[in-house]
Design a protein around this motif. Structure first.
Motif, mmCIF file in Angstrom:
data_model
loop_
_atom_site.group_PDB
_atom_site.id
_atom_site.type_symbol
_atom_site.label_atom_id
_atom_site.label_comp_id
_atom_site.label_asym_id
_atom_site.label_seq_id
_atom_site.Cartn_x
_atom_site.Cartn_y
_atom_site.Cartn_z
ATOM 1 N N ILE A 100 0.850 -1.188 0.000
ATOM 2 C CA ILE A 100 0.000 0.000 0.000
ATOM 3 C C ILE A 100 0.886 1.238 0.000
ATOM 4 C CG2 ILE A 100 -1.787 1.280 1.246
ATOM 5 C CD1 ILE A 100 -1.281 -2.347 2.116
ATOM 6 N N ALA A 101 0.617 2.154 -0.920
ATOM 7 C CA ALA A 101 1.382 3.395 -1.023
ATOM 8 C C ALA A 101 0.530 4.560 -0.533
ATOM 9 C CB ALA A 101 1.816 3.630 -2.461
ATOM 10 N N ILE A 102 0.945 5.171 0.572
ATOM 11 C CA ILE A 102 0.304 6.385 1.056
ATOM 12 C C ILE A 102 1.109 7.565 0.504
ATOM 13 C CG2 ILE A 102 -0.291 7.740 3.099
ATOM 14 C CD1 ILE A 102 -0.654 5.147 4.622
ATOM 15 N N TRP A 103 0.426 8.493 -0.136
ATOM 16 C CA TRP A 103 1.103 9.608 -0.782
ATOM 17 C C TRP A 103 0.321 10.894 -0.556
ATOM 18 C CZ3 TRP A 103 -1.283 12.340 -4.853
ATOM 19 C CH2 TRP A 103 -2.480 11.782 -5.320
ATOM 20 N N SER A 104 0.964 12.036 -0.811
ATOM 21 C CA SER A 104 0.302 13.323 -0.607
ATOM 22 C C SER A 104 0.517 14.239 -1.802
ATOM 23 C CB SER A 104 0.842 14.007 0.650
ATOM 24 O OG SER A 104 0.342 15.332 0.748
ATOM 25 N N PRO A 105 -0.546 14.881 -2.286
ATOM 26 C CA PRO A 105 -0.389 15.852 -3.359
ATOM 27 C C PRO A 105 0.347 17.110 -2.900
ATOM 28 C CG PRO A 105 -2.651 15.870 -2.550
ATOM 29 C CD PRO A 105 -1.962 14.712 -1.893
ATOM 30 N N ARG A 106 0.516 17.261 -1.588
ATOM 31 C CA ARG A 106 1.223 18.427 -1.036
ATOM 32 C C ARG A 106 2.681 18.126 -0.710
ATOM 33 N NH1 ARG A 106 -1.882 19.944 4.050
ATOM 34 N NH2 ARG A 106 0.016 21.167 4.291
ATOM 35 N N ASP A 107 3.152 16.946 -1.050
ATOM 36 C CA ASP A 107 4.534 16.547 -0.754
ATOM 37 C C ASP A 107 5.510 17.522 -1.410
ATOM 38 O OD1 ASP A 107 7.033 15.136 -0.565
ATOM 39 O OD2 ASP A 107 5.911 13.269 -0.350
ATOM 40 N N GLY A 108 6.398 18.108 -0.616
ATOM 41 C CA GLY A 108 7.376 19.049 -1.145
ATOM 42 C C GLY A 108 8.740 18.455 -1.369
ATOM 43 N N VAL A 109 8.925 17.180 -1.044
ATOM 44 C CA VAL A 109 10.218 16.515 -1.217
ATOM 45 C C VAL A 109 10.163 15.511 -2.367
ATOM 46 C CG1 VAL A 109 11.966 15.059 -0.127
ATOM 47 C CG2 VAL A 109 10.818 16.835 1.212
ATOM 48 N N VAL A 110 9.170 14.640 -2.368
ATOM 49 C CA VAL A 110 9.030 13.597 -3.392
ATOM 50 C C VAL A 110 7.851 13.939 -4.295
ATOM 51 C CG1 VAL A 110 8.506 11.152 -3.770
ATOM 52 C CG2 VAL A 110 10.063 11.836 -1.925
ATOM 53 N N HIS A 111 8.033 13.814 -5.595
ATOM 54 C CA HIS A 111 6.930 14.082 -6.510
ATOM 55 C C HIS A 111 5.785 13.111 -6.215
ATOM 56 C CE1 HIS A 111 4.599 14.544 -10.199
ATOM 57 N NE2 HIS A 111 5.248 15.680 -10.381
ATOM 58 N N PRO A 112 4.555 13.611 -6.104
ATOM 59 C CA PRO A 112 3.433 12.740 -5.755
ATOM 60 C C PRO A 112 3.290 11.511 -6.648
ATOM 61 C CG PRO A 112 2.760 15.026 -5.565
ATOM 62 C CD PRO A 112 4.139 15.036 -6.163
ATOM 63 N N ARG A 113 3.516 11.658 -7.947
ATOM 64 C CA ARG A 113 3.386 10.515 -8.841
ATOM 65 C C ARG A 113 4.395 9.425 -8.506
ATOM 66 N NH1 ARG A 113 -0.018 7.624 -10.919
ATOM 67 N NH2 ARG A 113 -1.106 9.497 -11.643
ATOM 68 N N SER A 114 5.574 9.823 -8.068
ATOM 69 C CA SER A 114 6.616 8.858 -7.711
ATOM 70 C C SER A 114 6.248 8.084 -6.457
ATOM 71 C CB SER A 114 7.949 9.585 -7.506
ATOM 72 O OG SER A 114 8.993 8.690 -7.222
ATOM 73 N N ALA A 115 5.554 8.751 -5.513
ATOM 74 C CA ALA A 115 5.160 8.104 -4.260
ATOM 75 C C ALA A 115 3.850 7.347 -4.383
ATOM 76 C CB ALA A 115 5.046 9.145 -3.149
ATOM 77 N N CYS A 116 3.033 7.725 -5.356
ATOM 78 C CA CYS A 116 1.757 7.050 -5.586
ATOM 79 C C CYS A 116 1.946 5.756 -6.365
ATOM 80 C CB CYS A 116 0.818 7.998 -6.328
ATOM 81 S SG CYS A 116 -0.712 7.247 -6.904
ATOM 82 N N GLY A 117 2.803 5.807 -7.378
ATOM 83 C CA GLY A 117 3.042 4.626 -8.209
ATOM 84 C C GLY A 117 1.924 4.395 -9.214
ATOM 85 N N ARG A 118 2.143 3.400 -10.031
ATOM 86 C CA ARG A 118 1.181 3.041 -11.077
ATOM 87 C C ARG A 118 0.576 1.672 -10.775
ATOM 88 N NH1 ARG A 118 2.016 6.601 -15.203
ATOM 89 N NH2 ARG A 118 4.024 7.721 -15.182
ATOM 90 N N ALA A 119 -0.502 1.371 -11.458
ATOM 91 C CA ALA A 119 -1.123 0.050 -11.307
ATOM 92 C C ALA A 119 -0.085 -1.024 -11.603
ATOM 93 C CB ALA A 119 -2.303 -0.074 -12.269
ATOM 94 N N GLY A 120 -0.036 -2.013 -10.744
ATOM 95 C CA GLY A 120 0.949 -3.079 -10.891
ATOM 96 C C GLY A 120 2.209 -2.856 -10.080
#
Length: 260
Positions: free
Chosen positions: A207-227
């Motif tokens: 499970i990837a918990i991510w934030s659109p307000r993340d100022g260090v890691v790009h949200p897409r990188s922390a969210c990941g893709r299907a699979g």
């Protein structure tokens, strides 16, 4: 004379190492690696106020964390440059909910080495034997990379992995921390001594918990893709708030209660 020569050689080697690390930190940022904008990075300075404000709001509202429906042994893995004490509030909250919580046992997270990774695997496997059940790993930022990689090597000892703001997907430099990482570790992010390909999903629920307000890691990188993970859960907090933000703790508790 020999002592002077010995110390001279050591100083020369030290200076060479510093120069090499400086060169790693000064590499240009790749255009194709999208990172959070400067305004979000500066917003990380407000993380302590963000956490305390949310804690106060919950206290005034009389909100308490839910008890664990499935008490588990849980290991917390700290983010880059931090030590386990930075996750103390989360550890205490999970324990109060009924989970059995431990830290990773390696002190400050100063990046991966083969020796440190082997020590982590040994600790995970030993604790799983002691608990007589696999552990749930909760990793913050770089700690989540350790957690995902551990699950690839010891899936029988790990029941699930929860990452928080972990840059496992896309370009390795899609963040504002890679220069500091390269200076501290002495290697490029693409040439880490442990994990070669971060994106493939480990063979356990992830499970990837991510934030659109993340100022260090790009949200897409922390969210990941299907699979690349089983579920992606958005929260609203700064990157530096992941380890203690009440909203994140609520979500971690919810995901620990999911019987995969």
């Amino acid at each position: 004379m020999q002592n002077l020569q010995h110390w001279g050689e050591k100083l020369a080697a030290f200076g060479s190492d510093i120069s090499r690390r400086n060169a790693l930190a000064l590499q240009p940022h790749p255009e194709q690696a999208h990172k959070p904008p400067l305004r979000r990075m500066l917003g990380e300075l407000g993380s302590p106020a963000e956490v305390w404000g949310e804690m106060l709001r919950r206290r005034r509202a009389g909100q308490a964390y839910a008890r664990a429906a499935i008490p588990r042994p849980v290991m917390l893995l700290p983010g880059f440059g931090t030590r386990p004490s930075r996750m103390h509030h989360m550890a205490r909250s999970l324990e109060n909910a009924g989970h059995r919580v431990s830290d990773w046992g390696l002190g400050f997270n100063l990046g991966p080495t083969e020796e440190r990774f082997d020590l982590l695997l040994s600790r995970i496997e030993a604790m799983a034997r002691k608990e007589r059940e696999p552990l749930a790993l909760v990793g913050w930022s770089l700690g989540g990379i350790f957690a995902r990689e551990a699950a690839r090597h010891a899936p029988a000892s790990i029941c699930k992995v929860i990452t928080m703001g972990t840059p496992f997907s896309g370009h390795r430099r899609a963040n504002n921390a890679w220069r500091a990482y390269q200076w501290v570790t002495g290697h490029e992010v693409e040439n880490a001594p442990v994990a070669s390909d971060l994106a493939p999903k480990p063979p356990v629920p992830t499970i990837a918990i991510w934030s659109p307000r993340d100022g260090v890691v790009h949200p897409r990188s922390a969210c990941g893709r299907a699979g690349e993970r089983d579920r992606a859960i958005p929260v609203r907090c700064n990157h530096l708030s992941f380890a203690s933000h009440p909203g994140v703790i609520v979500e971690v508790l919810r995901q620990l209660d999911v019987d995969e």
